[in-house]
Motif scaffolding. Structure first.
Motif, PDB file in Angstrom:
ATOM      1  N   VAL A   1       0.840  -1.201   0.000  1.00  0.00           N
ATOM      2  CA  VAL A   1       0.000   0.000   0.000  1.00  0.00           C
ATOM      3  C   VAL A   1       0.876   1.252   0.000  1.00  0.00           C
ATOM      4  O   VAL A   1       0.603   2.216  -0.718  1.00  0.00           O
ATOM      5  N   TYR A   2       1.942   1.219   0.779  1.00  0.00           N
ATOM      6  CA  TYR A   2       2.865   2.356   0.815  1.00  0.00           C
ATOM      7  C   TYR A   2       3.440   2.615  -0.585  1.00  0.00           C
ATOM      8  O   TYR A   2       3.514   3.766  -1.033  1.00  0.00           O
ATOM      9  N   LEU A   3       3.843   1.562  -1.273  1.00  0.00           N
ATOM     10  CA  LEU A   3       4.398   1.722  -2.618  1.00  0.00           C
ATOM     11  C   LEU A   3       3.358   2.279  -3.578  1.00  0.00           C
ATOM     12  O   LEU A   3       3.658   3.156  -4.387  1.00  0.00           O
ATOM     13  N   TYR A   4       2.139   1.784  -3.484  1.00  0.00           N
ATOM     14  CA  TYR A   4       1.071   2.280  -4.355  1.00  0.00           C
ATOM     15  C   TYR A   4       0.835   3.770  -4.115  1.00  0.00           C
ATOM     16  O   TYR A   4       0.667   4.541  -5.058  1.00  0.00           O
ATOM     17  N   GLU A   5       0.818   4.156  -2.860  1.00  0.00           N
ATOM     18  CA  GLU A   5       0.524   5.549  -2.525  1.00  0.00           C
ATOM     19  C   GLU A   5       1.677   6.498  -2.834  1.00  0.00           C
ATOM     20  O   GLU A   5       1.454   7.686  -3.056  1.00  0.00           O
ATOM     21  N   ASN A   6       2.904   5.994  -2.859  1.00  0.00           N
ATOM     22  CA  ASN A   6       4.064   6.872  -3.009  1.00  0.00           C
ATOM     23  C   ASN A   6       4.757   6.798  -4.365  1.00  0.00           C
ATOM     24  O   ASN A   6       5.574   7.665  -4.673  1.00  0.00           O
ATOM     25  N   TYR A   7       4.470   5.784  -5.146  1.00  0.00           N
ATOM     26  CA  TYR A   7       5.074   5.642  -6.468  1.00  0.00           C
ATOM     27  C   TYR A   7       3.952   5.386  -7.462  1.00  0.00           C
ATOM     28  O   TYR A   7       3.281   4.365  -7.388  1.00  0.00           O
ATOM     29  N   TRP A   8       3.761   6.301  -8.383  1.00  0.00           N
ATOM     30  CA  TRP A   8       2.623   6.214  -9.301  1.00  0.00           C
ATOM     31  C   TRP A   8       2.704   5.022 -10.226  1.00  0.00           C
ATOM     32  O   TRP A   8       1.691   4.509 -10.673  1.00  0.00           O
TER      33      TRP A   8
ATOM     34  N   LYS B   1      14.918   2.802   1.837  1.00  0.00           N
ATOM     35  CA  LYS B   1      13.855   3.799   2.033  1.00  0.00           C
ATOM     36  C   LYS B   1      12.725   3.232   2.885  1.00  0.00           C
ATOM     37  O   LYS B   1      12.229   3.898   3.791  1.00  0.00           O
ATOM     38  N   LEU B   2      12.323   2.015   2.581  1.00  0.00           N
ATOM     39  CA  LEU B   2      11.235   1.392   3.340  1.00  0.00           C
ATOM     40  C   LEU B   2      11.642   1.150   4.787  1.00  0.00           C
ATOM     41  O   LEU B   2      10.843   1.331   5.709  1.00  0.00           O
ATOM     42  N   SER B   3      12.875   0.765   4.989  1.00  0.00           N
ATOM     43  CA  SER B   3      13.386   0.565   6.344  1.00  0.00           C
ATOM     44  C   SER B   3      13.406   1.887   7.104  1.00  0.00           C
ATOM     45  O   SER B   3      13.039   1.947   8.282  1.00  0.00           O
ATOM     46  N   ALA B   4      13.806   2.949   6.430  1.00  0.00           N
ATOM     47  CA  ALA B   4      13.852   4.271   7.063  1.00  0.00           C
ATOM     48  C   ALA B   4      12.458   4.756   7.447  1.00  0.00           C
ATOM     49  O   ALA B   4      12.292   5.476   8.432  1.00  0.00           O
ATOM     50  N   VAL B   5      11.457   4.336   6.687  1.00  0.00           N
ATOM     51  CA  VAL B   5      10.075   4.717   6.986  1.00  0.00           C
ATOM     52  C   VAL B   5       9.541   3.925   8.179  1.00  0.00           C
ATOM     53  O   VAL B   5       8.586   4.337   8.818  1.00  0.00           O
ATOM     54  N   GLY B   6      10.168   2.784   8.471  1.00  0.00           N
ATOM     55  CA  GLY B   6       9.767   2.024   9.646  1.00  0.00           C
ATOM     56  C   GLY B   6       9.294   0.605   9.399  1.00  0.00           C
ATOM     57  O   GLY B   6       8.843  -0.070  10.323  1.00  0.00           O
ATOM     58  N   PHE B   7       9.401   0.130   8.171  1.00  0.00           N
ATOM     59  CA  PHE B   7       9.001  -1.246   7.893  1.00  0.00           C
ATOM     60  C   PHE B   7      10.098  -2.210   8.330  1.00  0.00           C
ATOM     61  O   PHE B   7      11.281  -1.889   8.263  1.00  0.00           O
TER      62      PHE B   7
ATOM     63  N   GLU C   1      -9.864  -8.127   2.139  1.00  0.00           N
ATOM     64  CA  GLU C   1      -9.108  -6.871   2.217  1.00  0.00           C
ATOM     65  C   GLU C   1      -7.715  -7.037   1.609  1.00  0.00           C
ATOM     66  O   GLU C   1      -7.216  -6.128   0.947  1.00  0.00           O
ATOM     67  N   ASP C   2      -7.092  -8.180   1.823  1.00  0.00           N
ATOM     68  CA  ASP C   2      -5.782  -8.442   1.227  1.00  0.00           C
ATOM     69  C   ASP C   2      -5.907  -8.629  -0.286  1.00  0.00           C
ATOM     70  O   ASP C   2      -5.063  -8.164  -1.053  1.00  0.00           O
ATOM     71  N   LEU C   3      -6.969  -9.295  -0.710  1.00  0.00           N
ATOM     72  CA  LEU C   3      -7.195  -9.481  -2.141  1.00  0.00           C
ATOM     73  C   LEU C   3      -7.396  -8.136  -2.838  1.00  0.00           C
ATOM     74  O   LEU C   3      -6.922  -7.931  -3.951  1.00  0.00           O
ATOM     75  N   LYS C   4      -8.064  -7.218  -2.187  1.00  0.00           N
ATOM     76  CA  LYS C   4      -8.272  -5.884  -2.766  1.00  0.00           C
ATOM     77  C   LYS C   4      -6.933  -5.197  -3.024  1.00  0.00           C
ATOM     78  O   LYS C   4      -6.753  -4.530  -4.046  1.00  0.00           O
ATOM     79  N   ILE C   5      -5.997  -5.372  -2.117  1.00  0.00           N
ATOM     80  CA  ILE C   5      -4.665  -4.783  -2.307  1.00  0.00           C
ATOM     81  C   ILE C   5      -3.969  -5.451  -3.488  1.00  0.00           C
ATOM     82  O   ILE C   5      -3.320  -4.784  -4.298  1.00  0.00           O
ATOM     83  N   ILE C   6      -4.135  -6.752  -3.617  1.00  0.00           N
ATOM     84  CA  ILE C   6      -3.544  -7.470  -4.749  1.00  0.00           C
ATOM     85  C   ILE C   6      -4.127  -6.945  -6.061  1.00  0.00           C
ATOM     86  O   ILE C   6      -3.391  -6.681  -7.016  1.00  0.00           O
ATOM     87  N   VAL C   7      -5.435  -6.765  -6.111  1.00  0.00           N
ATOM     88  CA  VAL C   7      -6.080  -6.230  -7.317  1.00  0.00           C
ATOM     89  C   VAL C   7      -5.517  -4.850  -7.638  1.00  0.00           C
ATOM     90  O   VAL C   7      -5.170  -4.551  -8.791  1.00  0.00           O
ATOM     91  N   LEU C   8      -5.399  -4.023  -6.634  1.00  0.00           N
ATOM     92  CA  LEU C   8      -4.858  -2.680  -6.818  1.00  0.00           C
ATOM     93  C   LEU C   8      -3.435  -2.731  -7.366  1.00  0.00           C
ATOM     94  O   LEU C   8      -3.075  -1.988  -8.287  1.00  0.00           O
ATOM     95  N   MET C   9      -2.630  -3.640  -6.836  1.00  0.00           N
ATOM     96  CA  MET C   9      -1.247  -3.758  -7.286  1.00  0.00           C
ATOM     97  C   MET C   9      -1.152  -4.307  -8.712  1.00  0.00           C
ATOM     98  O   MET C   9      -0.225  -3.964  -9.450  1.00  0.00           O
ATOM     99  N   VAL C  10      -2.105  -5.132  -9.119  1.00  0.00           N
ATOM    100  CA  VAL C  10      -2.122  -5.614 -10.504  1.00  0.00           C
ATOM    101  C   VAL C  10      -2.389  -4.437 -11.442  1.00  0.00           C
ATOM    102  O   VAL C  10      -1.695  -4.265 -12.445  1.00  0.00           O
ATOM    103  N   PHE C  11      -3.365  -3.611 -11.111  1.00  0.00           N
ATOM    104  CA  PHE C  11      -3.613  -2.408 -11.913  1.00  0.00           C
ATOM    105  C   PHE C  11      -2.349  -1.550 -11.965  1.00  0.00           C
ATOM    106  O   PHE C  11      -1.943  -1.077 -13.020  1.00  0.00           O
ATOM    107  N   TRP C  12      -1.733  -1.346 -10.808  1.00  0.00           N
ATOM    108  CA  TRP C  12      -0.528  -0.523 -10.687  1.00  0.00           C
ATOM    109  C   TRP C  12       0.597  -1.068 -11.559  1.00  0.00           C
ATOM    110  O   TRP C  12       1.271  -0.321 -12.259  1.00  0.00           O
TER     111      TRP C  12
END
Length: 150
Positions: A6-13, A27-33, A115-126
């Motif tokens: 979700v972070y990648l989707y929101e921050n990288y078009w 970068k992801l580690s610095a953000v706290g993941f 809810e997890d599947l919805k993220i997968i669908v979103l990432m496929v579009f992305w």
């Protein structure tokens, strides 16, 4: 892992806008993941990139997708129903559906939460550089209990 996606989707078009894995990990580690979460997400994204490269093909309008017993068990009834809903709404074409199923099957354990599947669908579009319709974005992002019914 899904928080990273979700972070990648929101921050990288687009996937092309993401830095290489090493820099992205920092970068992801610095953000706290956590490192394990980052590695899982990047590995999953590699599989998505491979699927996106081979994304093609048409399917007859009369074709029917039959889920294997393993897919049924892993995806669960609710997730299969959601995929069917997106297909019947004309949002998810057959090759995209197969990408969603492939990436969903790559997630350990099951049945997969909708809810997890919805993220997968979103990432496929992305991954394909496509923007889902505004109503579909609403369906993918807004929780049912937060939805206003007029």
């Amino acid at each position: 892992m899904f928080d990273v996606l979700v972070y990648l989707y929101e921050n990288y078009w687009q996937p092309d806008a993401c830095p290489d894995h090493r820099q992205l990990s920092r970068k992801l580690s610095a953000v706290g993941f956590e490192n394990e979460e980052i590695e899982d997400a990047l590995s999953w994204l590699d599989g998505l990139a491979t699927a996106a490269e081979s994304h093609s093909g048409e399917q007859s309008a009369h074709a029917l997708r039959v889920y294997s017993p393993m897919e049924q068990e892993h995806l669960g009834e609710a997730s299969i129903g959601f995929v069917s809903f997106l297909e019947s709404a004309g949002v998810l074409r057959a090759p995209m559906r197969e990408m969603v199923i492939d990436r969903a099957m790559a997630i350990p354990a099951g049945p997969l939460a909708v809810e997890d599947l919805k993220i997968i669908v979103l990432m496929v579009f992305w991954s394909l550089g496509e923007e889902p319709d505004a109503l579909i974005l609403d369906e993918l992002f807004v929780d049912d209990e937060d939805r206003l019914i007029h």
